[in-house]
Design a protein around this motif. Structure first.
Motif, mmCIF file in Angstrom:
data_model
loop_
_atom_site.group_PDB
_atom_site.id
_atom_site.type_symbol
_atom_site.label_atom_id
_atom_site.label_comp_id
_atom_site.label_asym_id
_atom_site.label_seq_id
_atom_site.Cartn_x
_atom_site.Cartn_y
_atom_site.Cartn_z
ATOM 1 N N THR A 1 6.433 -51.187 16.530
ATOM 2 C CA THR A 1 5.511 -51.547 15.609
ATOM 3 C C THR A 1 5.836 -51.054 14.335
ATOM 4 N N ASP A 2 5.913 -52.067 13.170
ATOM 5 C CA ASP A 2 6.002 -51.286 11.823
ATOM 6 C C ASP A 2 4.453 -51.131 11.474
ATOM 7 N N ILE A 3 3.938 -49.633 11.164
ATOM 8 C CA ILE A 3 2.896 -49.636 10.651
ATOM 9 C C ILE A 3 2.631 -49.229 9.310
ATOM 10 N N ARG A 4 3.759 -49.821 8.597
ATOM 11 C CA ARG A 4 3.730 -49.632 7.117
ATOM 12 C C ARG A 4 3.492 -48.086 6.509
ATOM 13 N N ARG A 5 4.140 -47.128 6.924
ATOM 14 C CA ARG A 5 3.773 -45.879 6.450
ATOM 15 C C ARG A 5 3.992 -45.677 5.163
ATOM 16 N N ARG A 6 3.447 -44.955 4.433
ATOM 17 C CA ARG A 6 3.303 -44.708 3.218
ATOM 18 C C ARG A 6 3.258 -43.089 3.151
ATOM 19 N N ARG A 7 4.566 -42.527 2.923
ATOM 20 C CA ARG A 7 4.455 -40.893 2.893
ATOM 21 C C ARG A 7 4.414 -40.510 1.339
ATOM 22 N N ILE A 8 3.189 -40.674 0.857
ATOM 23 C CA ILE A 8 2.958 -40.135 -0.529
ATOM 24 C C ILE A 8 2.204 -38.763 -0.508
ATOM 25 N N GLY A 9 1.652 -38.015 0.559
ATOM 26 C CA GLY A 9 1.117 -36.904 0.549
ATOM 27 C C GLY A 9 -0.393 -37.015 0.249
ATOM 28 N N TYR A 10 -1.281 -36.065 0.313
ATOM 29 C CA TYR A 10 -2.562 -35.752 -0.197
ATOM 30 C C TYR A 10 -2.323 -34.569 -1.050
ATOM 31 N N LEU A 11 -3.273 -34.804 -2.348
ATOM 32 C CA LEU A 11 -3.352 -33.929 -3.325
ATOM 33 C C LEU A 11 -4.759 -33.225 -3.426
ATOM 34 N N PHE A 12 -5.344 -32.228 -3.220
ATOM 35 C CA PHE A 12 -6.502 -31.859 -3.192
ATOM 36 C C PHE A 12 -6.791 -30.864 -4.552
ATOM 37 N N LEU A 13 -7.917 -31.120 -5.139
ATOM 38 C CA LEU A 13 -8.144 -30.593 -6.362
ATOM 39 C C LEU A 13 -9.306 -29.711 -6.442
ATOM 40 N N ALA A 14 -9.293 -28.704 -6.955
ATOM 41 C CA ALA A 14 -10.457 -27.579 -7.299
ATOM 42 C C ALA A 14 -10.881 -27.429 -8.841
ATOM 43 N N ARG A 15 -12.201 -27.847 -9.067
ATOM 44 C CA ARG A 15 -12.650 -27.548 -10.316
ATOM 45 C C ARG A 15 -13.010 -25.875 -10.495
#
Ligand SMILES: Cc1cc2nc3c(=O)[nH]c(=O)nc-3n(C[C@H](O)[C@H](O)[C@H](O)COP(=O)(O)OP(=O)(O)OC[C@H]3O[C@@H](n4cnc5c(N)ncnc54)[C@H](O)[C@@H]3O)c2cc1C
Length: 380
Positions: free
Chosen positions: A75-89
């Motif tokens: 099954t093509d599950i349309r993976r988008r490997r763009i990563g997650y970016l967490f930001l700290a203020r």
């Protein structure tokens, strides 16, 4: 051995699949249609960036399945490997990120700590002066949750799992053990009953006389056309201090959202279907304060609402609560990504009598009575 799984969402269907792989006769009982609950409204995000080790382990164990899903499930599950970016203020949030990245790395995840300037290489219009640190995981991604659910359901059918459209209205308990369920028209027997009823899970557990602290909460996602389109490589970006979240979708649209301390409890059979003006304004203002893409001409084009099945510490409950009654519930917004590991763990609980893939001793329901549970901090 026979098992009845209540709920045709990703947790129930993945569980059915992994049980059938281990030669259990499985019937999924779904009151509406497969994907009718939270799964069909999920963002499909998959990440390893959590603050509690059990969630990191559930992510890594699930990732082994997600990484091979397209080949294994055809099954093509349309993976988008763009990563997650967490930001700290704040320095306090940055310290939490450092601790989290150290822990994630210790389990083998490749999350990196970044300066705000390094983070801007992934999100070029980031307001770097507003942040003190960031973390990034290139292996975090998102997929189409409905395609993934279909892949699991097709495999389950191939393995002989039956799907029954019916509503469980009672769970039959004899001498302290669960022996089956009742629907308005049927009485079904099984050695095991699995509660995978998502936001309805508290009500389903109550049918067996079990009280579980599951609260369905309203969450929202909007789709917006920013002034300037986000490059498609921009990661899912979360401002941990304000709660604002965004990621690029297709056709220059961005998904935006966030948690702004405004998730009212909701009735899973009757909850608002519109995101509402007040929340939409907060979401737009939130993302506009993170980066320069969302200027004054940004327009919201669409939105969706759905439910998180929350526990008090935002971690799930995975356990055999009574003999024959297994709960896989309370995923608090991360059930889609953790479904593969959960399905395997439930199969281990039922077939082997204990879980071994991941140490889930911290996910039993008695943690709410006996200890102060370690709450997940990286909540989206
Ligand atoms: C807006 C939004 C975004 C999200 N984004 C993400 C994300 O990016 N990543 C992630 O991992 N998670 C995400 N989630 C959370 C994720 O969607 C859920 O954790 C996951 O789908 C839970 O799956 P489930 O199978 O437990 O529940 P559900 O998908 O809700 O399935 C439960 C099923 O049980 C059925 N049922 C209930 N009661 C009965 C009964 N008595 N008899 C028979 N059937 C019954 C229901 O009809 C339903 O189909 C998001 C959720 C929302 C709302």
């Amino acid at each position: 051995m026979e098992a009845l799984v209540i709920g045709g969402g990703i947790i129930g269907v993945a569980t059915a699949c992994h049980l059938a792989e281990r030669d259990v006769d499985v019937t999924v009982i779904e009151k509406s249609h497969v994907g009718a609950g939270s799964t069909g409204r999920s963002g499909g995000g998959i990440r390893v960036q959590f603050s509690t080790s059990v969630n990191v382990e559930l992510s890594l164990a699930s990732k082994q399945v997600w990484d091979t899903f397209e080949d294994e499930f055809h099954t093509d599950i349309r993976r988008r490997r763009i990563g997650y970016l967490f930001l700290a203020r704040t320095e306090e949030t940055a310290e939490q990120l450092r601790r989290d990245v150290g822990m994630q790395n210790a389990f083998g995840a490749t999350t990196e700590l970044l300066t705000p300037e390094e983070a801007a290489e992934y999100c070029p219009k980031l307001y770097t002066d507003k942040f003190v640190a960031a973390s990034y995981s290139a292996s975090d991604e998102f997929v189409d949750p409905n395609l993934a659910l279909t892949g699991y359901a097709d495999r389950a059918r191939e393995l002989g799992v039956e799907f029954l459209v019916d509503e469980v209205v009672d769970i039959r308990v004899e001498d302290g053990a669960v022996v089956g369920v009742e629907t308005p028209t049927r009485k079904l027997d099984a050695e095991y009953v699995v509660n995978a009823a998502g936001p309805w899970a508290g009500n389903v557990a109550a049918m067996a006389g079990v009280e579980l602290p599951i609260t369905p909460e309203l969450h929202r996602l909007a789709f917006a056309r920013p002034d300037e389109p986000l490059p498609e490589y921009v990661p899912l970006t979360i401002d941990l201090d304000s709660g604002a979240v965004f990621r690029p979708e297709e056709d220059d649209v961005a998904a935006i959202g966030g948690h702004f301390d405004d998730h009212p409890p909701a009735d899973p059979d009757n909850f608002p279907q519109k995101i509402g003006l007040e929340w939409t304004m907060k979401a737009l203002e939130g993302v506009a304060d993170v980066c320069g893409y969302f200027g004054p001409d940004s327009a919201v084009t669409n939105g969706l609402t759905g439910l998180y099945a929350m526990t008090p510490d935002t971690n799930p409950i995975i356990e055999e609560t009574l003999p024959g009654f297994v709960n896989a519930v309370g995923f608090s917004g991360h059930g889609f990504m953790h479904a593969p590991a959960t399905g395997k763990l439930v199969a281990e609980l039922i077939v082997d009598g204990e879980a071994s893939l991941v140490d889930i001793s911290t996910l039993s329901s008695d943690r709410f009575e006996t200890a102060s549970p370690s709450a997940e901090q990286n909540f989206i």
